[in-house]
Design an enzyme around this catalytic site. Structure first.
Site, PDB file in Angstrom:
ATOM      1  N   SER A 104       0.820  -1.212   0.000  1.00 35.32           N
ATOM      2  CA  SER A 104       0.000   0.000   0.000  1.00 35.32           C
ATOM      3  C   SER A 104       0.857   1.265   0.000  1.00 35.32           C
ATOM      4  CB  SER A 104      -0.951  -0.047   1.192  1.00 35.32           C
ATOM      5  OG  SER A 104      -1.902   0.984   1.141  1.00 35.32           O
ATOM      6  N   ASP A 241      -2.625   6.308  -3.223  1.00 37.16           N
ATOM      7  CA  ASP A 241      -1.455   5.666  -2.626  1.00 37.16           C
ATOM      8  C   ASP A 241      -0.993   4.549  -3.554  1.00 37.16           C
ATOM      9  OD1 ASP A 241      -3.637   4.047  -2.130  1.00 37.16           O
ATOM     10  OD2 ASP A 241      -2.950   3.389  -0.167  1.00 37.16           O
ATOM     11  N   ASP A 243      -1.239   1.321  -3.821  1.00 35.59           N
ATOM     12  CA  ASP A 243      -2.144   0.294  -4.359  1.00 35.59           C
ATOM     13  C   ASP A 243      -3.516   0.865  -4.688  1.00 35.59           C
ATOM     14  OD1 ASP A 243      -3.054   0.635  -1.722  1.00 35.59           O
ATOM     15  OD2 ASP A 243      -3.637  -1.462  -1.525  1.00 35.59           O
ATOM     16  N   ASP A 245      -6.038   2.135  -2.983  1.00 33.26           N
ATOM     17  CA  ASP A 245      -7.264   1.871  -2.237  1.00 33.26           C
ATOM     18  C   ASP A 245      -7.712   3.097  -1.440  1.00 33.26           C
ATOM     19  OD1 ASP A 245      -5.381   1.836  -0.203  1.00 33.26           O
ATOM     20  OD2 ASP A 245      -6.062  -0.047   0.681  1.00 33.26           O
TER      21      ASP A 245
END
Length: 447
Positions: A104, A241, A243, A245
């Site tokens: 992440s 960010d 990833d 999410d």
């Protein structure tokens, strides 16, 4: 110590814990546990796997795919795609299991492995515990035609983007949007989604090389986005960010818009269209008092949970609620997604701008953020936050603030420290009270 954290297994890639061997063993164990639970009965099991661009994701993904295939699971490799895309595609492709290789917003040397159940939802704690307990146990290896096959699915980004655009009530024509992709997993899908929705798109930090993910860019470093929005005269900017999410926003003047303001805007938009279930928003205890005040004024109930999207999701699921999230920009729109989705969030904020004809600054002003000061106090016994003198000091601070602020003492879930958060009408008062309480925490809870 439990191997699984609040968001899968994370650590320094190829360090002491997160190795290729562990990745392979986790995959085998996950396949064995899900098979024992009866999830694979009557059909050949299938898994999808994807990752963010960091270089360690290549060997970890290969190890996970090998482990699953050796346990008799067919694997579809999605390549580099956002975490919420993997969640969506787990359901869309009718897979029994989804696997996400990402850390992440963490620095590039870190990585992680997260398993998703059928439908793209996070595994519950009991299944994760069972996977961890089964590591290294003897198992029967399939042979011949019973071993799994590893293939590639190249249409994942198109499928995911089509899904995102289909959720919008109208096009985004007339809007110019800057997107900071954090050199991460959304570098292709986010600009494509906004383009298909009709916006003029200016992508930045969209050239991942395996090393530059989150490096001074993205939702944890908004300076470059603020500058780009002003330089291009854009209507707004959104930063993801690594990833993708989560997302944060920047208005046309270059001012930052946080997750509380984004949730406030979306709650009003969904309330207006009758899609805000029970007129309720779910947030965490860290959300600013300004969000509480704004939702109360709009007749919206604000439920709070412990910090972590896992707890927000649990509360949303239990009550059937349609919107929840965190101040950090992790927003969950359960009508369209099983997890936080930065691109989905950004698209719907932009759609609300288009529907109202208002700028992002005007819409974000629904939430007036009170100054919030957070102090981490390390080296203390976080299990003694019920100390009577400390609690008395907290009550005294709350009496001083009245309805204009609040105090939160929160022991860290992973470190020997206590977080002291104070909100107040002025930065000076919040800072003074926070520093005073931090001193008492250090004195009373010293190890």
């Amino acid at each position: 110590m439990r191997l699984f954290g609040t968001d899968g297994v994370r650590g320094l890639a190829n360090g002491e814990t997160l190795t290729a061997s562990l990745a392979l063993d986790l995959a085998v164990s996950a396949a064995q546990v899900l098979a024992s639970a009866g999830q694979f009965e009557g059909h050949r099991p299938k898994a999808v796997i994807g990752r963010d661009p960091r270089i360690s994701g290549q060997f970890l993904e290969a190890a996970v795919a090998s482990g699953l295939a050796s346990a008799g699971v067919d694997v579809l490799d999605l390549g580099v795609v956002p975490t919420p895309a993997i969640a969506y595609l787990t359901g869309f492709l009718k897979a029994d299991l989804g696997v996400v290789i990402t850390a992440s917003h963490n620095p590039m040397p870190d990585n992680g492995i997260k398993f998703l159940a059928e439908g793209g939802v996070k595994l519950d704690d009991a299944l994760e515990d069972a996977i961890e307990a089964r590591l290294g146990q003897p198992w029967t290896h399939p042979t011949g035609a019973d071993v799994g096959r590893i293939g590639f699915y190249h249409g994942g980004i198109d499928d995911y983007v089509d899904h995102l655009v289909a959720t919008l009530p109208a096009t985004l024509e007339g809007l110019t949007i800057v997107l900071d992709c954090a050199h991460g997993a959304a570098h292709e899908s986010a600009p494509l989604a906004f383009e298909r929705a009709g916006a003029t798109v200016i992508p930045i930090n969209d050239q991942p090389d395996g090393l530059n993910i989150n490096d001074g860019v993205g939702s944890t470093h908004l300076d470059s986005l603020c500058k780009a929005v002003v330089e291009h005269g854009a209507d707004a900017g959104f930063a993801f960010d690594g990833d993708a999410d989560r997302c944060l926003a920047v208005d046309a003047t270059g001012q930052c818009v946080d997750g509380d303001q984004i949730m406030g805007m979306l709650a009003l938009a969904m309330q207006a269209s009758g899609r805000l279930v029970e007129d309720t928003l779910v947030a965490t205890v860290m959300s600013n008092i300004g969000l509480h005040q704004a939702m109360k004024a709009a007749g919206i109930t604000l439920r709070t949970t412990a910090v972590g999207d896992r707890y927000v999701l649990e509360d949303m699921k239990a009550g059937g609620y349609s919107l929840g999230g965190e101040q950090s920009g992790h927003v969950i729109m359960s009508e369209h997604a099983t997890t936080g989705d930065g691109t989905l969030t950004a698209l719907h904020v932009a759609a609300w701008m288009g529907a109202t004809g208002s700028g992002l600054a005007e819409l974000a002003a629904v939430v007036t953020r009170s100054p919030q000061v957070l102090i981490n106090v390390p080296g203390v016994d976080k299990n003694r936050c019920d100390d009577e003198q400390l609690l008395a000091a907290v009550r005294h601070a709350e009496e001083i603030l009245g309805d204009s602020g609040r105090v939160l003492l929160r022991p860290s879930g992973t470190e020997p420290l206590v977080r002291v958060m104070v909100e107040g009408p002025t930065e000076a008062q919040a800072t003074e009270l926070a520093e005073r309480l931090a001193g008492i925490v250090k004195e009373r809870l010293a190890l």
